[in-house]
Design a protein around this motif. Structure first.
Motif, PDB file in Angstrom:
ATOM      1  N   MET A  76       7.672   5.970   0.534  1.00 43.81           N
ATOM      2  CA  MET A  76       8.559   5.070  -0.218  1.00 43.81           C
ATOM      3  C   MET A  76       9.507   4.342   0.741  1.00 43.81           C
ATOM      4  O   MET A  76       9.733   3.140   0.621  1.00 43.81           O
ATOM      5  N   LEU A  77      10.032   5.080   1.730  1.00 42.28           N
ATOM      6  CA  LEU A  77      10.928   4.448   2.718  1.00 42.28           C
ATOM      7  C   LEU A  77      10.156   3.435   3.560  1.00 42.28           C
ATOM      8  O   LEU A  77      10.660   2.346   3.870  1.00 42.28           O
ATOM      9  N   ALA A  78       8.903   3.761   3.885  1.00 52.06           N
ATOM     10  CA  ALA A  78       8.061   2.798   4.628  1.00 52.06           C
ATOM     11  C   ALA A  78       7.845   1.559   3.773  1.00 52.06           C
ATOM     12  O   ALA A  78       7.913   0.421   4.264  1.00 52.06           O
ATOM     13  N   HIS A  79       7.642   1.764   2.465  1.00 56.08           N
ATOM     14  CA  HIS A  79       7.464   0.649   1.511  1.00 56.08           C
ATOM     15  C   HIS A  79       8.678  -0.281   1.549  1.00 56.08           C
ATOM     16  O   HIS A  79       8.548  -1.494   1.708  1.00 56.08           O
ATOM     17  N   VAL A  80       9.867   0.293   1.448  1.00 54.91           N
ATOM     18  CA  VAL A  80      11.100  -0.513   1.463  1.00 54.91           C
ATOM     19  C   VAL A  80      11.195  -1.299   2.775  1.00 54.91           C
ATOM     20  O   VAL A  80      11.441  -2.513   2.782  1.00 54.91           O
ATOM     21  N   ALA A  81      10.905  -0.617   3.888  1.00 54.74           N
ATOM     22  CA  ALA A  81      11.033  -1.270   5.206  1.00 54.74           C
ATOM     23  C   ALA A  81      10.011  -2.401   5.364  1.00 54.74           C
ATOM     24  O   ALA A  81      10.363  -3.540   5.678  1.00 54.74           O
TER      25      ALA A  81
ATOM     26  N   LEU B 149       0.837  -1.206   0.000  1.00 58.63           N
ATOM     27  CA  LEU B 149       0.000   0.000   0.000  1.00 58.63           C
ATOM     28  C   LEU B 149       0.870   1.254   0.000  1.00 58.63           C
ATOM     29  O   LEU B 149       0.678   2.164  -0.817  1.00 58.63           O
ATOM     30  N   THR B 150       1.873   1.276   0.886  1.00 60.97           N
ATOM     31  CA  THR B 150       2.736   2.469   0.939  1.00 60.97           C
ATOM     32  C   THR B 150       3.476   2.653  -0.390  1.00 60.97           C
ATOM     33  O   THR B 150       3.636   3.780  -0.870  1.00 60.97           O
ATOM     34  N   GLY B 151       3.871   1.553  -1.008  1.00 61.46           N
ATOM     35  CA  GLY B 151       4.576   1.638  -2.293  1.00 61.46           C
ATOM     36  C   GLY B 151       3.689   2.210  -3.388  1.00 61.46           C
ATOM     37  O   GLY B 151       4.100   3.100  -4.145  1.00 61.46           O
TER      38      GLY B 151
END
Ligand SMILES: Cc1cc2nc3c(=O)[nH]c(=O)nc-3n(C[C@H](O)[C@H](O)[C@H](O)COP(=O)(O)OP(=O)(O)OC[C@H]3O[C@@H](n4cnc5c(N)ncnc54)[C@H](O)[C@@H]3O)c2cc1C
Length: 466
Positions: A113-118, A67-69
């Motif tokens: 985007m950083l939340a997506h990666v994490a 979702l974040t991505g």
């Protein structure tokens, strides 16, 4: 070259002046951005992610990562389109407001985007029952498009870091701007992993088609409005420097001759981004407002030497070809709804006011100019304002001296901000008010205007720094 006309421009009735965009237009543009976010959330729901969320563990983490991505990637499109100089968007909101939103959407997108990666890395590691670093390495080195996506992440993080105010203040504008161009690379490098590993896109041809559509529209806006239109306009109007005329210490006017300029949708009060071909630093565009009403064959800008860019502009030679982006800006007569006109300018912020006082219709006594400057020597267009005062009945007030204090817009010795405003412009509360100058000074002026009961829709502002 004298541009101070005594001729009273024709009164342009509102219906001819061209109405502002319909009241719902700004909301429609806002709604379109919100709708694009809703579409990617719908894609996420359609991909079975709600169930995964409630399943907990690795699939819940992965679902949040998806979702974040998706939202981060969608906001990148919005981000780029906000600054693509699309005329209908630019004229609806103005560059300075778009620049502020660009900043807000940018940081939101990067954080998501950083939340997506994490979350994706955590989710995959939890599902594979493996530890974080080996899983991250596995993701980056074996998943299709992930190495490019990693480079995209690095580029976008670099842009976010250099756009933090403290960092930006340490960078020269040109260096910051050059780094900022990597944003386009970042957006492009992210695409492969979205289409090749994004579960929602892998599973649905319609979703892939929709994503390609978003990319093509975004790239199309850049190519058409940031590259195509400026080049076409500059060639079509054959813009060349006609004359370079000193005005006051460190301030110089540049006259640009062109053909059929009345076919260009330009108005007094607007600005262009200018490049003077062949001059030092010509690759870097600088915004300068028109300092006289546009003519079918002539434009004028007036530049205060502040740094190398404006310094280079002042040194250009007649005959130099000119490349322009624009016109941009909403500080125009089109925003005006009232007979009375009050203009407040500080320093070089006087340029758009000079143009508007020439192009706007008003009867003697209906227009007031309040011009703040440090000293008489710093007054630009003094002779032209005296001309307009004599022949058009503009009430011109020069407020000279150092600022009384940081919260006042007045020089010392002028007493209370509100009382002075009412004394200098008795009709201010039922005027359209145009304001331009340094940002802190404009904040003090706006505060006084609000206390003078000038409704915000009648306060029109242009800031000379983004
Ligand atoms: C809408 C608008 C209209 C303007 N109109 C005029 C005008 O009519 N006359 C005039 O003298 N000045 C005007 N300016 C300001 C002018 O653009 C800057 O003074 C000039 O770009 C400074 O560049 P520099 O390299 O000389 O100075 P630098 O020392 O590099 O920068 C000085 C300041 O200008 C800002 N700046 C530098 N380059 C740019 C750029 N390309 N775009 C935006 N900001 C930049 C920097 O953030 C910095 O705050 C206007 C600015 C804006 C945003």
């Amino acid at each position: 070259m004298d541009v101070a006309t005594t001729r009273q421009p024709r009164r342009i009735p509102q219906r001819v002046r061209g109405s502002r965009r319909p009241g719902w237009w700004p909301d429609a543009l806002g709604a379109a951005s919100a709708a694009s976010v809703l579409i990617v959330v719908a894609l996420w729901v359609h991909g079975g992610n709600v169930q995964a969320l409630f399943a907990g563990g690795g699939s819940a983490l992965t679902s949040i990562g998806r979702l974040t991505g998706l939202v981060a990637a969608d906001l990148l499109f919005v981000q780029v389109i906000l600054m693509a100089r699309v005329p209908w968007i630019e004229r609806t909101y103005g560059q300075d407001r778009l620049a502020r939103w660009h900043r807000l959407v940018g940081f939101t997108s990067i954080n998501l985007m950083l939340a997506h990666v994490a979350f994706i890395t955590l989710g995959y590691a939890a599902t594979a029952h493996s530890s974080l670093l080996p899983e991250a390495w596995q993701l980056v080195t074996t998943y299709p498009g992930m190495l490019l996506a990693t480079a995209a992440t690095a580029a976008l993080v670099m842009i976010a870091v250099t756009s933090v105010r403290a960092a930006r203040a340490r960078l020269r504008y040109e260096s910051w701007h050059l780094l900022h161009l990597y944003a386009y690379l970042g957006v492009g490098l992210a695409l492969p992993h979205e289409l090749w590993t994004g579960a929602e896109f892998v599973a649905s041809g319609a979703a892939r088609a929709y994503w390609w559509f978003c990319y093509i529209v975004t790239v199309g806006c850049i190519l058409v409005f940031r590259l195509g239109l400026p080049v076409w306009r500059s060639i079509r109007h054959d813009l060349r420097v006609e004359a370079v005329v000193p005005e006051s210490p460190g301030v110089t006017s540049i006259y640009i001759r062109g053909r059929q300029l009345d076919r260009m949708p330009v108005q007094a009060g607007q600005f262009f981004l200018w490049r003077f071909l062949g001059a030092p630093g010509w690759t870097r565009a600088h915004p300068f407002s028109l300092s006289a009403a546009p003519r079918p064959d002539l434009l004028r800008i007036t530049v205060k030497e502040l740094g190398d860019g404006s310094g280079d502009v002042i040194g250009i030679k007649p005959g130099t070809r000119v490349l322009v982006e624009g016109p941009y800006g909403r500080l125009t007569g089109q925003m005006r709804r009232r007979r009375h006109l009050t203009m407040l300018a500080c320093g070089i912020g006087i340029t758009p006011m000079r143009a508007l006082l020439e192009s706007e219709y008003y009867l003697p006594g209906e227009a007031v100019l309040i011009y703040r400057a440090s000293s008489p020597a710093d007054l630009t267009f003094y002779r032209e304002f005296e001309h307009l005062a004599r022949h058009r009945g503009v009430a011109v007030h020069y407020l000279l001296g150092r600022r009384a204090n940081d919260s006042s817009w007045l020089p010392s010795g002028y007493g209370d901000d509100l009382a002075a405003l009412r004394a200098l412009a008795p009709d201010v509360s039922h005027s359209d008010v145009y304001v331009c100058g340094p940002t802190p000074w404009m904040a003090a002026v706006t505060d006084a205007l609000e206390r003078a009961s000038v409704p915000s829709e009648h306060i029109h502002r242009e800031t000379f720094s983004w």
